[in-house]
Design an enzyme around this catalytic site. Structure first.
Site, PDB file in Angstrom:
ATOM      1  N   ASP A   1       0.852  -1.195   0.000  1.00 42.03           N
ATOM      2  CA  ASP A   1       0.000   0.000   0.000  1.00 42.03           C
ATOM      3  C   ASP A   1       0.887   1.244   0.000  1.00 42.03           C
ATOM      4  O   ASP A   1       1.869   1.330   0.741  1.00 42.03           O
ATOM      5  CB  ASP A   1      -0.925  -0.003   1.228  1.00 42.03           C
ATOM      6  CG  ASP A   1      -2.085   0.969   1.046  1.00 42.03           C
ATOM      7  OD1 ASP A   1      -3.224   0.524   0.914  1.00 42.03           O
ATOM      8  OD2 ASP A   1      -1.835   2.203   1.028  1.00 42.03           O
TER       9      ASP A   1
ATOM     10  N   ASN B   1     -12.891  -3.028   2.404  1.00 39.40           N
ATOM     11  CA  ASN B   1     -13.838  -1.919   2.531  1.00 39.40           C
ATOM     12  C   ASN B   1     -14.813  -2.016   1.357  1.00 39.40           C
ATOM     13  O   ASN B   1     -14.392  -2.080   0.201  1.00 39.40           O
ATOM     14  CB  ASN B   1     -13.079  -0.585   2.471  1.00 39.40           C
ATOM     15  CG  ASN B   1     -12.160  -0.395   3.663  1.00 39.40           C
ATOM     16  OD1 ASN B   1     -12.502  -0.779   4.781  1.00 39.40           O
ATOM     17  ND2 ASN B   1     -10.986   0.163   3.442  1.00 39.40           N
TER      18      ASN B   1
ATOM     19  N   GLN C   1     -14.140   2.808   1.161  1.00 38.55           N
ATOM     20  CA  GLN C   1     -13.518   2.343  -0.083  1.00 38.55           C
ATOM     21  C   GLN C   1     -13.221   3.532  -0.992  1.00 38.55           C
ATOM     22  O   GLN C   1     -14.096   4.388  -1.221  1.00 38.55           O
ATOM     23  CB  GLN C   1     -14.440   1.345  -0.812  1.00 38.55           C
ATOM     24  CG  GLN C   1     -13.769   0.726  -2.029  1.00 38.55           C
ATOM     25  CD  GLN C   1     -14.613  -0.352  -2.708  1.00 38.55           C
ATOM     26  OE1 GLN C   1     -15.737  -0.643  -2.299  1.00 38.55           O
ATOM     27  NE2 GLN C   1     -14.054  -0.956  -3.747  1.00 38.55           N
TER      28      GLN C   1
ATOM     29  N   VAL D   1     -10.794   2.958  -3.848  1.00 39.45           N
ATOM     30  CA  VAL D   1     -10.455   2.387  -5.162  1.00 39.45           C
ATOM     31  C   VAL D   1     -11.481   1.307  -5.464  1.00 39.45           C
ATOM     32  O   VAL D   1     -11.593   0.317  -4.723  1.00 39.45           O
ATOM     33  CB  VAL D   1      -9.022   1.800  -5.161  1.00 39.45           C
ATOM     34  CG1 VAL D   1      -8.720   1.169  -6.517  1.00 39.45           C
ATOM     35  CG2 VAL D   1      -7.987   2.885  -4.846  1.00 39.45           C
TER      36      VAL D   1
ATOM     37  N   HIS E   1     -10.152  -5.303  -3.486  1.00 42.73           N
ATOM     38  CA  HIS E   1      -8.826  -5.616  -2.955  1.00 42.73           C
ATOM     39  C   HIS E   1      -8.949  -5.965  -1.480  1.00 42.73           C
ATOM     40  O   HIS E   1      -9.819  -5.456  -0.780  1.00 42.73           O
ATOM     41  CB  HIS E   1      -7.862  -4.432  -3.136  1.00 42.73           C
ATOM     42  CG  HIS E   1      -8.413  -3.136  -2.633  1.00 42.73           C
ATOM     43  ND1 HIS E   1      -9.337  -2.399  -3.344  1.00 42.73           N
ATOM     44  CD2 HIS E   1      -8.211  -2.458  -1.475  1.00 42.73           C
ATOM     45  CE1 HIS E   1      -9.656  -1.323  -2.652  1.00 42.73           C
ATOM     46  NE2 HIS E   1      -8.994  -1.342  -1.509  1.00 42.73           N
TER      47      HIS E   1
ATOM     48  N   HIS F   1      -7.000  -5.766   2.040  1.00 43.03           N
ATOM     49  CA  HIS F   1      -5.878  -5.210   2.797  1.00 43.03           C
ATOM     50  C   HIS F   1      -5.351  -6.328   3.691  1.00 43.03           C
ATOM     51  O   HIS F   1      -6.123  -6.961   4.419  1.00 43.03           O
ATOM     52  CB  HIS F   1      -6.334  -4.065   3.698  1.00 43.03           C
ATOM     53  CG  HIS F   1      -6.860  -2.864   2.963  1.00 43.03           C
ATOM     54  ND1 HIS F   1      -6.092  -1.748   2.720  1.00 43.03           N
ATOM     55  CD2 HIS F   1      -8.080  -2.601   2.420  1.00 43.03           C
ATOM     56  CE1 HIS F   1      -6.813  -0.844   2.068  1.00 43.03           C
ATOM     57  NE2 HIS F   1      -8.019  -1.336   1.874  1.00 43.03           N
TER      58      HIS F   1
HETATM   59  P1  5GP Z   1      -9.618   1.404  -0.025  1.00 40.65           P
HETATM   60  O1  5GP Z   1      -9.675   2.717   0.671  1.00 40.65           O
HETATM   61  O2  5GP Z   1     -10.292   1.480  -1.388  1.00 40.65           O
HETATM   62  O3  5GP Z   1     -10.079   0.227   0.769  1.00 40.65           O
HETATM   63  O4  5GP Z   1      -8.074   1.112  -0.273  1.00 40.65           O
HETATM   64  C1  5GP Z   1      -7.376   1.647  -1.334  1.00 40.65           C
HETATM   65  C2  5GP Z   1      -5.918   1.612  -0.934  1.00 40.65           C
HETATM   66  O5  5GP Z   1      -5.134   1.784  -2.097  1.00 40.65           O
HETATM   67  C3  5GP Z   1      -5.530   2.721   0.041  1.00 40.65           C
HETATM   68  O6  5GP Z   1      -5.046   2.154   1.248  1.00 40.65           O
HETATM   69  C4  5GP Z   1      -4.459   3.510  -0.714  1.00 40.65           C
HETATM   70  O7  5GP Z   1      -3.423   3.943   0.116  1.00 40.65           O
HETATM   71  C5  5GP Z   1      -3.991   2.521  -1.782  1.00 40.65           C
HETATM   72  N1  5GP Z   1      -3.540   3.135  -3.004  1.00 40.65           N
HETATM   73  C6  5GP Z   1      -4.191   4.112  -3.710  1.00 40.65           C
HETATM   74  N2  5GP Z   1      -3.477   4.427  -4.809  1.00 40.65           N
HETATM   75  C7  5GP Z   1      -2.380   3.643  -4.805  1.00 40.65           C
HETATM   76  C8  5GP Z   1      -1.257   3.526  -5.700  1.00 40.65           C
HETATM   77  O8  5GP Z   1      -1.121   4.214  -6.714  1.00 40.65           O
HETATM   78  N3  5GP Z   1      -0.302   2.599  -5.369  1.00 40.65           N
HETATM   79  C9  5GP Z   1      -0.408   1.813  -4.252  1.00 40.65           C
HETATM   80  N4  5GP Z   1       0.580   0.941  -4.027  1.00 40.65           N
HETATM   81  N5  5GP Z   1      -1.456   1.908  -3.392  1.00 40.65           N
HETATM   82  C10 5GP Z   1      -2.430   2.811  -3.665  1.00 40.65           C
END
Ligand code: 5GP
Length: 116
Positions: free
Chosen positions: A31, A87, A94, A96, A100, A102
């Site tokens: 992440d 999420n 969420q 993205v 996915h 975590h």
């Molecule tokens: P969500 O909030 O959708 O459950 O998690 C998305 C995760 O993707 C976040 O923890 C964020 O830090 C990670 N993330 C977003 N953009 C990028 C990226 O460009 N590269 C990487 N490695 N992680 C990302």
């Protein structure tokens, strides 16, 4: 499909990020903004926006992700103590919209509770 997700762009090498594990169905990256000392993202190659968008057809894939999560955690040295988080939806944080998991480890975890 409309635009590719940021994770698909990483997989395709359009955005740099080390791919720590990859098989036919999924891949793992770190992440970019870790919330724990070990914070990995396990991502199916198939773009399912949210867990709640998955269907019966995705059952084997979802099971595969669980098994890979355990193996990746083991390889990352957190096999005995890790947490998986999905999420689902904006209201749950969420950001993205490409499913996915975590994988979090090496953090102080509240005993016997959801403590996050
Ligand atoms: P969500 O909030 O959708 O459950 O998690 C998305 C995760 O993707 C976040 O923890 C964020 O830090 C990670 N993330 C977003 N953009 C990028 C990226 O460009 N590269 C990487 N490695 N992680 C990302």
């Amino acid at each position: 499909m409309s635009e590719k997700s940021i994770f698909s762009r990483i997989l395709d090498g359009e955005i740099p990020s080390d791919i720590l594990y990859e098989d036919d169905l999924c891949f793992v990256i770190k992440d970019i903004a870790p919330k724990a000392p070990t914070h990995l993202l396990l991502i199916p190659k198939q773009e399912i926006p949210r867990l709640s968008d998955a269907s019966e057809e995705d059952q084997a894939l979802l099971g595969h992700l669980m098994l890979v999560a355990g193996k990746v955690a083991e390889a990352a040295g957190i096999g005995d103590a890790f947490r998986l988080i999905v999420n689902n939806g904006e209201g749950a944080g969420q950001t993205v919209f490409h499913l996915h998991l975590h994988i979090l480890g090496n953090m102080k975890m509240a005993e016997g509770s959801l403590g996050f």
